[in-house]
Design an enzyme around this catalytic site. Structure first.
Site, PDB file in Angstrom:
ATOM      1  CG  HIS A  63      -1.824  -1.121   1.317  1.00  0.00           C
ATOM      2  ND1 HIS A  63      -2.883  -1.248   0.448  1.00  0.00           N
ATOM      3  CD2 HIS A  63      -1.870  -2.204   2.125  1.00  0.00           C
ATOM      4  CE1 HIS A  63      -3.539  -2.360   0.730  1.00  0.00           C
ATOM      5  NE2 HIS A  63      -2.940  -2.964   1.741  1.00  0.00           N
ATOM      6  CB  CYS A  94      -2.236   3.553  -3.936  1.00  0.00           C
ATOM      7  SG  CYS A  94      -3.453   2.245  -4.093  1.00  0.00           S
TER       8      CYS A  94
END
Ligand SMILES: *[C@@H]1O[C@H](CO)[C@@H](O)[C@H](O)[C@H]1NC(C)=O
Ligand SMILES: *[C@@H]1O[C@H](CO)[C@@H](O)[C@H](O)[C@H]1NC(C)=O
Length: 435
Positions: free
Chosen positions: A154, A195
């Site tokens: 992430h 991301c």
């Protein structure tokens, strides 16, 4: 040219280190140095299965192409293969019907040893700092060596998350720069899946320090999970990661260049914008210079049949998994328990949005400005304001190692910093809001 060579040969012949500033660098030629790989998955938990599956697969590629285990370091939480939710204990796959990618993966650093500090120490070859931790292995690369770094996890603007703690883009780039200055590599390549991963290098990575990087997404968008597996009830991979790895599994890496691999992956990853940064000259080198051992001999490879991606944005994975479970639930009580979990996640999302808005309102003290700062996306430049603000938000509001949805809202802290609110004002607002 001849002077060049003489200096180099003298150094070799005498076996003495030549004064650094007098020594002209011989350009590294393929075959000159050794190849090293550092592979990291920065998440944990069954719903994040895909990150460790990607990392294990990356290891298998390096291994199969001849990089010995002594020169591969793997960092991953290691709670997937033997997770009680794993219907195939001991086995991890990275594609529907795919082979086990877990077998043989070295457990260099697992569990709570997977931290940003340890990652930076391993990368910089700091053996002393890694004593008595995990395997103690580090990237002991020298000035003729090539280093490949693959990170999967992430992320958000200017950071990637670890099972506990955050790695800030500025700290990563500082580490790279000091490695360059200490001549710890001839060339280095980063592949990052997260991301907003473009923000790890955008406006940060110099073009003249022999580093080439590609990222799953640009600085302002999500990267995507893929390959939902019904039996395992989780996503098996991430789009950018499986695209580069399935390409490496298929191609002759001695003839394919990094630039060609980048173009293929960029074309096939249509859910986000795959980006490249740094020294583009490096991208004309064969992939084998980074993903293979030095004396690698190509072998026959099979083309894999295409399978459906079923891609979803990373932050929607927990909900997407629950919706899949809801479809399969047969009893009313099971359905109700899944619906409750869905509502809990939706409540958490609302709470993230409200919190961020409240922090913004307290900082700006201006309704119109608050609305504006929630809806625009500035480019991060003020790292020194943003980093402590993020750390405070992580401490006081939402644990960013466990909350991908909160990561998606850090852009508001970027906006506040870029609109010249001081980090102390922002931190005060964070402390008040999340007290
Ligand atoms: C991406 O490509 C796949 C097939 O190649 C297609 O099914 C999908 O709809 C495309 N997605 C987007 C967002 O364009
Ligand atoms: C976030 O959660 C992880 C894992 O539970 C923990 O190790 C870490 O200390 C937490 N971070 C904060 C800032 O509380």
């Amino acid at each position: 040219m001849s002077k060049y060579l003489v200096v180099f040969l003298c150094t070799l012949a005498s076996g003495l280190a030549f004064p650094q500033d007098l020594m002209l660098e011989p350009v590294a030629e393929p075959g000159d140095g050794k190849h090293w790989a550092l592979i990291v998955a920065g998440s944990r938990g069954w719903f994040n299965y895909r990150h460790q599956a990607d990392a294990c697969h990356a290891y298998q590629i390096m291994k199969k192409h001849g990089i010995p285990d002594e020169r591969i370091v793997v960092m991953m939480y290691d709670d997937i293969a033997n997770n009680r939710e794993n219907p195939t204990p001991g086995i991890v796959i990275n594609r529907p019907g795919g082979d086990d990618v877990y077998k043989g993966v070295p457990k260099d650093y697992t569990g709570m040893d997977v931290t940003p500090e340890n990652f930076l120490n391993v990368l910089q070859g700091n053996e002393e700092a890694m004593k008595n931790k995990g395997s103690g292995k580090v990237i002991k690369s020298g000035k003729n060596d090539r280093v490949f770094v693959n990170f999967v996890d992430h992320g958000a603007t200017g950071l990637v998350a670890f099972p506990s703690g955050l790695l800030h883009a500025k700290d990563l780039n500082q580490a790279i720069k000091s490695m360059y200055e200490a001549k710890k590599y001839a060339q280095m390549v980063f592949y990052i899946e997260a991301c907003e991963s473009g923000s790890m290098f955008e406006n940060l990575l110099a073009k003249d320090i022999n580093v080439f990087a590609t990222t799953a997404s640009n600085a302002k968008e999500s990267s995507y999970a893929c390959y939902f597996d019904k039996k395992r009830r989780t996503y098996l991979g991430d789009v950018y990661s499986v695209k580069w790895m399935e390409d490496s599994d298929m191609e002759n890496l001695n003839t394919e260049t990094l630039q060609k691999q980048f173009k293929i992956v960029k074309k096939e990853t249509n859910t986000s914008h795959v980006m490249e940064y740094g020294d583009m000259a490096i991208s004309s080198e064969p992939v084998a210079d980074f993903q293979s051992g030095e004396d690698f001999v190509p072998f026959h490879k099979e083309k894999l049949p295409p399978v459906e991606l079923n891609a979803v944005p990373s932050e929607e994975v927990p909900l997407a998994i629950l919706y899949h479970s809801l479809e399969d639930a047969t009893s009313e009580s099971h359905k109700e328990s899944i619906l409750q979990q869905i509502r809990d996640i939706q409540d958490l999302h609302e709470s993230v949005k409200t919190t961020v808005k409240h922090i913004t309102a307290l900082t700006t003290n201006d309704h119109v400005k608050t609305e504006k700062l929630i809806s625009v996306r500035h480019t991060l430049l003020s790292h020194d304001c943003y980093m402590p603000a993020v750390d405070a938000f992580n401490d006081k509001c939402f644990n960013l190692s466990e909350n991908d949805y909160a990561l998606r809202h850090l852009y508001v802290l970027v906006n506040l910093c870029e609109e010249r609110y001081s980090s102390s004002t922002i931190i005060e607002a964070i402390q008040k809001t999340c007290a």
